[in-house]
Design a protein around this motif. Structure first.
Motif, short mmCIF file in Angstrom:
data_model
loop_
_atom_site.label_atom_id
_atom_site.label_comp_id
_atom_site.label_asym_id
_atom_site.label_seq_id
_atom_site.Cartn_x
_atom_site.Cartn_y
_atom_site.Cartn_z
N ALA A 189 -17.23 54.88 48.48
CA ALA A 189 -17.83 53.82 47.64
C ALA A 189 -19.22 53.44 48.14
N PHE A 190 -19.41 53.42 49.45
CA PHE A 190 -20.72 53.06 50.01
C PHE A 190 -21.74 54.15 49.70
N LYS A 191 -21.34 55.40 49.88
CA LYS A 191 -22.26 56.53 49.61
C LYS A 191 -22.64 56.57 48.14
N LYS A 192 -21.65 56.40 47.27
CA LYS A 192 -21.89 56.43 45.82
C LYS A 192 -22.85 55.32 45.42
N ALA A 193 -22.67 54.14 46.01
CA ALA A 193 -23.55 53.00 45.68
C ALA A 193 -25.01 53.35 45.98
N LEU A 194 -25.25 53.98 47.12
CA LEU A 194 -26.62 54.35 47.50
C LEU A 194 -27.17 55.38 46.52
N GLU A 195 -26.33 56.32 46.10
CA GLU A 195 -26.74 57.31 45.10
C GLU A 195 -27.13 56.63 43.79
N GLN A 196 -26.44 55.54 43.47
CA GLN A 196 -26.66 54.84 42.20
C GLN A 196 -27.84 53.87 42.24
N LEU A 254 -24.17 54.82 58.58
CA LEU A 254 -24.59 55.41 57.30
C LEU A 254 -25.96 54.92 56.86
N VAL A 255 -26.21 53.62 57.03
CA VAL A 255 -27.43 53.04 56.43
C VAL A 255 -28.55 52.75 57.43
N LYS A 256 -28.31 53.00 58.71
CA LYS A 256 -29.26 52.53 59.74
C LYS A 256 -30.68 53.09 59.56
N ASP A 257 -30.81 54.31 59.03
CA ASP A 257 -32.13 54.91 58.89
C ASP A 257 -32.75 54.69 57.51
N SER A 258 -32.08 53.91 56.67
CA SER A 258 -32.62 53.59 55.35
C SER A 258 -33.06 52.13 55.37
N GLY A 259 -33.54 51.64 54.27
CA GLY A 259 -33.93 50.22 54.22
C GLY A 259 -32.82 49.33 53.69
N THR A 260 -31.62 49.89 53.58
CA THR A 260 -30.50 49.17 52.96
C THR A 260 -30.15 47.88 53.70
N ILE A 261 -29.96 46.82 52.93
CA ILE A 261 -29.51 45.53 53.47
C ILE A 261 -27.98 45.53 53.46
N VAL A 262 -27.36 45.04 54.53
CA VAL A 262 -25.89 44.98 54.56
C VAL A 262 -25.46 43.52 54.60
N ASN A 263 -24.67 43.16 53.59
CA ASN A 263 -24.09 41.81 53.53
C ASN A 263 -22.66 41.90 54.05
N ILE A 264 -22.45 41.38 55.25
CA ILE A 264 -21.14 41.45 55.90
C ILE A 264 -20.41 40.12 55.69
N GLU A 265 -19.35 40.16 54.89
CA GLU A 265 -18.57 38.93 54.70
C GLU A 265 -17.47 38.86 55.76
N LEU A 266 -17.49 37.78 56.52
CA LEU A 266 -16.44 37.55 57.52
C LEU A 266 -15.20 37.02 56.80
N LYS A 267 -14.12 37.77 56.84
CA LYS A 267 -12.89 37.37 56.14
C LYS A 267 -12.04 36.51 57.08
N ASN A 315 -6.51 60.36 50.83
CA ASN A 315 -6.90 60.46 52.25
C ASN A 315 -8.24 59.81 52.59
N GLU A 316 -8.81 59.08 51.66
CA GLU A 316 -9.96 58.22 52.01
C GLU A 316 -9.42 57.18 52.99
N ARG A 317 -10.19 56.85 54.03
CA ARG A 317 -9.69 55.97 55.09
C ARG A 317 -10.35 54.59 55.07
N ILE A 318 -9.70 53.63 55.71
CA ILE A 318 -10.31 52.31 55.95
C ILE A 318 -11.42 52.54 56.98
N PRO A 319 -12.68 52.18 56.66
CA PRO A 319 -13.75 52.45 57.63
C PRO A 319 -13.91 51.33 58.66
N LEU A 320 -14.54 51.71 59.76
CA LEU A 320 -14.99 50.74 60.75
C LEU A 320 -16.36 50.21 60.34
N LEU A 321 -16.69 49.01 60.78
CA LEU A 321 -18.03 48.47 60.54
C LEU A 321 -19.09 49.45 61.06
#
Length: 244
Positions: free
Chosen positions: A23-30, A100-113, A88-94
């Motif tokens: 889902a994260f990779k697809k979002a960046l593609e979109q 995945l995004v460290k070398d791009s300009g992507t902003i990450v909104n981390i919601e603390l649950k 077989n898609e897995r629950i990812p780690l933070l």
């Protein structure tokens, strides 16, 4: 911040299983320029990206996230319930998302649950990883637990925080000032043009959620919001491209 941030809500969660690397990779593609995700702790203190406090809705597991080790959670299928194509898609780690995004300009909104479960040390752990990836300037930490946001600001003044709320708070930018928060993550119906103007005058950003209707996206863009959290980053990307 300049340009409106296109936050993909749990990744591109309409065409991929939410909060997965697919889902994260697809979002960046979109065309997403931001990723919104949810972080919780395993029983052995690891940071995993999953929305519900329990496993049943999105994975092959049962019970509470907090009661399982990382190894147990990594053995679960987090894709098939959405579509067998994602078996077989897995629950990812933070860390996996930050990598995945460290070398791009992507902003990450981390919601603390940490509303239902008060995860001890969650704030410190998230901050430590964000700093380890040198991403303090590209992360917004959000939560419905505002005590948690205040603590984050105390621990890491350099990382932006966003107040999650549902209702029509009175002058929420004034409330944000008491928490030293940087952004208002309001349910989109609680966002009016005069609120956005009031927030801007106080130096606070608006990132409404979860906006899936194109007309509503247009209304909010006209109001002058700084970002939009959506399940359809492709729709928002098309809208923003048309406005350039």
């Amino acid at each position: 911040m300049g340009k409106v941030i296109n936050f993909a809500h749990r990744g591109s969660s309409q065409i991929c299983p939410e909060n997965t690397m697919a889902a994260f990779k697809k979002a960046l593609e979109q065309g997403a320029t931001g990723i919104e995700t949810d972080v919780q702790l395993t029983s052995d203190g690891q940071m995993v990206l999953i929305h519900d406090e329990t496993l049943e809705r999105t994975t092959s597991g049962t019970g509470w996230v907090k009661d399982h080790t990382l190894q147990e959670l990594k053995s679960l299928d987090a894709g098939s319930k959405f579509d067998s194509a994602f078996q077989n898609e897995r629950i990812p780690l933070l860390d996996e998302l930050l990598e995945l995004v460290k070398d791009s300009g992507t902003i990450v909104n981390i919601e603390l649950k940490n509303g239902v479960i008060l995860y001890e040390g969650l704030e410190q752990k998230v901050i430590e990883r964000v700093r380890a990836f040198n991403m303090s300037d590209r992360v917004v930490i959000s939560s419905f637990n505002h005590y948690s946001l205040f603590l984050c600001k105390k621990l890491a003044p350099e990382i932006r925080t966003g107040i999650l709320y549902m209702e029509g708070l009175y002058e929420p930018w004034e409330y944000a000032r008491t928490l030293q928060a940087d952004a208002l993550h309001a349910y989109h119906y609680a966002v009016l043009p005069e609120f956005v103007a009031g927030a801007k005058a106080s130096g606070k950003a608006y990132h409404p959620f979860t906006v899936n209707d194109v007309k509503e996206m247009e209304r909010l863009l006209q109001a002058g919001v700084d970002g939009i959290i959506t399940d359809y980053p492709d729709k928002l990307a098309a809208l923003l491209a048309a406005k350039v």
